[in-house]
Enzyme design. Structure first.
Site, mmCIF file in Angstrom:
data_model
loop_
_atom_site.group_PDB
_atom_site.id
_atom_site.type_symbol
_atom_site.label_atom_id
_atom_site.label_comp_id
_atom_site.label_asym_id
_atom_site.label_seq_id
_atom_site.Cartn_x
_atom_site.Cartn_y
_atom_site.Cartn_z
ATOM 1 N N THR A 64 -2.490 6.012 -44.424
ATOM 2 C CA THR A 64 -1.871 4.879 -44.337
ATOM 3 C C THR A 64 -1.595 3.936 -43.316
ATOM 4 O O THR A 64 -1.410 2.568 -42.861
ATOM 5 C CB THR A 64 -1.237 4.828 -45.647
ATOM 6 O OG1 THR A 64 0.115 5.516 -44.939
ATOM 7 C CG2 THR A 64 -1.133 5.543 -46.438
ATOM 8 N N ARG B 169 7.548 7.894 -33.843
ATOM 9 C CA ARG B 169 8.008 6.772 -33.910
ATOM 10 C C ARG B 169 9.057 5.957 -32.914
ATOM 11 O O ARG B 169 9.790 6.476 -32.787
ATOM 12 C CB ARG B 169 8.661 7.212 -34.984
ATOM 13 C CG ARG B 169 7.606 7.543 -36.356
ATOM 14 C CD ARG B 169 6.966 6.593 -36.936
ATOM 15 N NE ARG B 169 6.506 7.058 -37.733
ATOM 16 C CZ ARG B 169 6.074 7.237 -39.078
ATOM 17 N NH1 ARG B 169 7.519 7.009 -39.464
ATOM 18 N NH2 ARG B 169 4.667 7.351 -40.013
ATOM 19 N N ARG C 86 5.145 -0.859 -39.127
ATOM 20 C CA ARG C 86 5.617 -1.469 -40.021
ATOM 21 C C ARG C 86 6.851 -2.125 -39.666
ATOM 22 O O ARG C 86 7.619 -2.297 -38.718
ATOM 23 C CB ARG C 86 6.128 0.033 -40.685
ATOM 24 C CG ARG C 86 7.499 -0.963 -41.838
ATOM 25 C CD ARG C 86 7.117 0.872 -43.075
ATOM 26 N NE ARG C 86 7.705 0.219 -44.330
ATOM 27 C CZ ARG C 86 8.753 0.470 -44.265
ATOM 28 N NH1 ARG C 86 9.954 -0.464 -43.864
ATOM 29 N NH2 ARG C 86 9.863 -0.516 -45.315
ATOM 30 N N ARG D 36 8.632 -0.741 -36.134
ATOM 31 C CA ARG D 36 8.332 -0.066 -35.087
ATOM 32 C C ARG D 36 6.710 0.621 -35.526
ATOM 33 O O ARG D 36 6.082 0.130 -36.136
ATOM 34 C CB ARG D 36 9.120 1.450 -36.168
ATOM 35 C CG ARG D 36 8.650 2.127 -37.618
ATOM 36 C CD ARG D 36 7.399 3.055 -37.801
ATOM 37 N NE ARG D 36 6.919 2.819 -39.235
ATOM 38 C CZ ARG D 36 5.831 3.979 -39.225
ATOM 39 N NH1 ARG D 36 4.378 3.582 -38.693
ATOM 40 N NH2 ARG D 36 5.526 4.177 -40.608
ATOM 41 N N GLU E 189 7.418 12.704 -38.019
ATOM 42 C CA GLU E 189 5.725 12.892 -39.078
ATOM 43 C C GLU E 189 4.436 12.411 -37.777
ATOM 44 O O GLU E 189 3.166 13.341 -38.327
ATOM 45 C CB GLU E 189 5.746 11.726 -40.202
ATOM 46 C CG GLU E 189 4.033 11.736 -40.957
ATOM 47 C CD GLU E 189 4.095 10.665 -42.482
ATOM 48 O OE1 GLU E 189 2.506 10.005 -42.582
ATOM 49 O OE2 GLU E 189 5.149 10.516 -42.447
ATOM 50 N N CYS F 186 -1.051 10.557 -41.346
ATOM 51 C CA CYS F 186 -1.327 10.206 -42.333
ATOM 52 C C CYS F 186 -2.252 8.739 -42.454
ATOM 53 O O CYS F 186 -2.597 7.514 -41.501
ATOM 54 C CB CYS F 186 -0.052 9.255 -43.491
ATOM 55 S SG CYS F 186 -0.391 8.507 -44.216
ATOM 56 N N ARG G 124 10.683 -2.413 -50.758
ATOM 57 C CA ARG G 124 11.204 -0.808 -50.914
ATOM 58 C C ARG G 124 12.501 -0.841 -51.140
ATOM 59 O O ARG G 124 13.247 -2.312 -51.061
ATOM 60 C CB ARG G 124 11.102 0.044 -50.238
ATOM 61 C CG ARG G 124 9.390 -0.074 -49.839
ATOM 62 C CD ARG G 124 9.502 1.146 -48.632
ATOM 63 N NE ARG G 124 7.980 1.116 -47.901
ATOM 64 C CZ ARG G 124 7.666 2.928 -47.074
ATOM 65 N NH1 ARG G 124 8.566 2.798 -46.216
ATOM 66 N NH2 ARG G 124 6.740 3.345 -46.949
ATOM 67 N N GLU H 57 11.204 4.112 -48.941
ATOM 68 C CA GLU H 57 9.819 4.448 -49.816
ATOM 69 C C GLU H 57 10.685 5.193 -51.308
ATOM 70 O O GLU H 57 10.883 6.308 -51.033
ATOM 71 C CB GLU H 57 8.431 5.224 -49.487
ATOM 72 C CG GLU H 57 7.546 5.039 -50.752
ATOM 73 C CD GLU H 57 6.157 5.095 -49.525
ATOM 74 O OE1 GLU H 57 5.254 5.395 -50.218
ATOM 75 O OE2 GLU H 57 6.352 5.954 -48.690
#
Length: 344
Positions: free
Chosen positions: A259, A215, A266, A112, A211, A257, A295, A300
């Site tokens: 990160t 996505r 990902r 994604r 988020e 975010c 994970r 997470e």
């Protein structure tokens, strides 16, 4: 707002880099969308057990609050921010084989990317009306997808129980974010302006206004990473013909975010590794070598079930999408070889 008091056991990057002097320097700055230092650090202050502690409200804030954000980004991603970020989603440049052709270990593959629209605030700062506009633009673009990418959009607001239950069974339905996202303001006006798109084969999916505003997800059973990447690449390419995503030469694709900056990608597999799972030291050593994240199967902070783990790339900034997926595939191959060596 006064300088926040963090507990002595706080180890977030926010705790590490926000000094009283830096706080004083940044506290009165405000972006054109009204985003401030207080908004930026709100989640990390409310949740001192955060690993990062900041969520960004718009593109401008990455420059406005750079004295705090850039050290956090450098440490998390381990990159020199003076070098430009390079993007490469060309499947021809990937050209990898299935690391588990017999299907003994890999249950499924999922890749994604996160995306946000240029000239719109990000989730922590977006207003209700703007979020609805993003949803409309997203739906219009998704409806133009053709062939195996074609599908339907299901808004969360007013969703009937039958559709809701089906999406839950398919593991497609997303819920309000956790306490970290809640404190950042990402759950405001829930569930309005949010929704899910998926194709008929259930191998392509898009979450709208979770988020990040988008996505974009490609997935299927087994370990054909090349096919999953190729499908994702086609979808992103098609959407980019109608939408302009926020992008920085230095930071890559802009996300709420830090990160997720860079590729905002990902790339992951669900993989069965019961023997290796009993030797956490070796498991983590291989993961570290290939920059992988381990994970549980529910994401997470979750645990493994039945020796199944979610393995994904950790590096996003400073590498291209192709490089990130290749690294993940090599790491997964190494994990399979070690599991096989132990008699699996």
């Amino acid at each position: 707002m006064a300088f926040p008091r963090f507990p002595s056991d706080c180890h977030s990057l926010l705790c590490k880099y926000l000094t009283p002097e830096l706080y004083k320097r940044l506290k009165d700055k405000k972006s054109r969308y009204g985003f401030t230092l207080e908004h930026l650090i709100r989640s990390g202050v409310a949740n001192p057990d955060s690993s990062i502690g900041v969520y960004v409200g718009d593109e401008e804030s990455y420059d406005l609050f750079a004295p705090l954000l850039y050290p956090i980004i450098r440490e998390y991603h381990g990159v020199d921010l003076h070098a430009p970020h390079r993007s490469d989603m060309d499947p021809v440049h990937l050209d990898i084989d299935n690391p588990d052709p017999q299907g003994r270990f890999i249950l499924s593959t999922r890749i994604r990317v996160g995306r946000n629209l240029h000239c719109f605030p990000l989730g922590p700062a977006i207003a209700q009306r703007e979020r609805l506009i993003v949803e409309c633009l997203a739906v219009d673009a998704l409806k133009t997808l053709k062939g195996d990418l074609a599908g339907a959009y299901y808004p969360l607001s007013g969703m009937d129980e039958k559709t809701k239950q089906r999406l839950i069974e398919d593991h497609f339905l997303f819920k309000e974010g956790d306490r970290f996202l809640e404190a950042a303001g990402l759950n405001r006006d829930w569930p309005e302006g949010r929704g899910i798109f998926h194709n008929e084969e259930k191998t392509f999916l898009a979450w709208i206004n979770e988020e990040d505003q988008f996505r974009i997800i490609s997935m299927q059973k087994g370990g054909d990473i090349q096919m999953v990447f190729e499908r994702l690449s086609r979808a992103v390419r098609s959407l980019q013909q109608r939408l302009t995503f926020a992008y920085s030469d230095r930071l890559g694709y802009i996300t709420s975010c830090p990160t997720n900056l860079g590729t905002a990608m990902r790339s992951s597999v669900h993989i069965r590794l019961p023997e290796l799972g009993r030797d956490r030291k070796t498991f983590e050593s291989i993961a570290k070598k290939f920059h992988l994240q381990i994970r549980g199967i529910h994401g997470e902070h979750s645990e493994s079930e039945g020796g199944v783990y979610d393995i994904s790339n950790r590096r996003r900034l400073g590498v291209t999408e192709v490089e990130a997926v290749k690294e993940m595939a090599k790491g997964v191959k190494a994990l399979i070889e070690e599991e096989t060596r132990r008699g699996a």
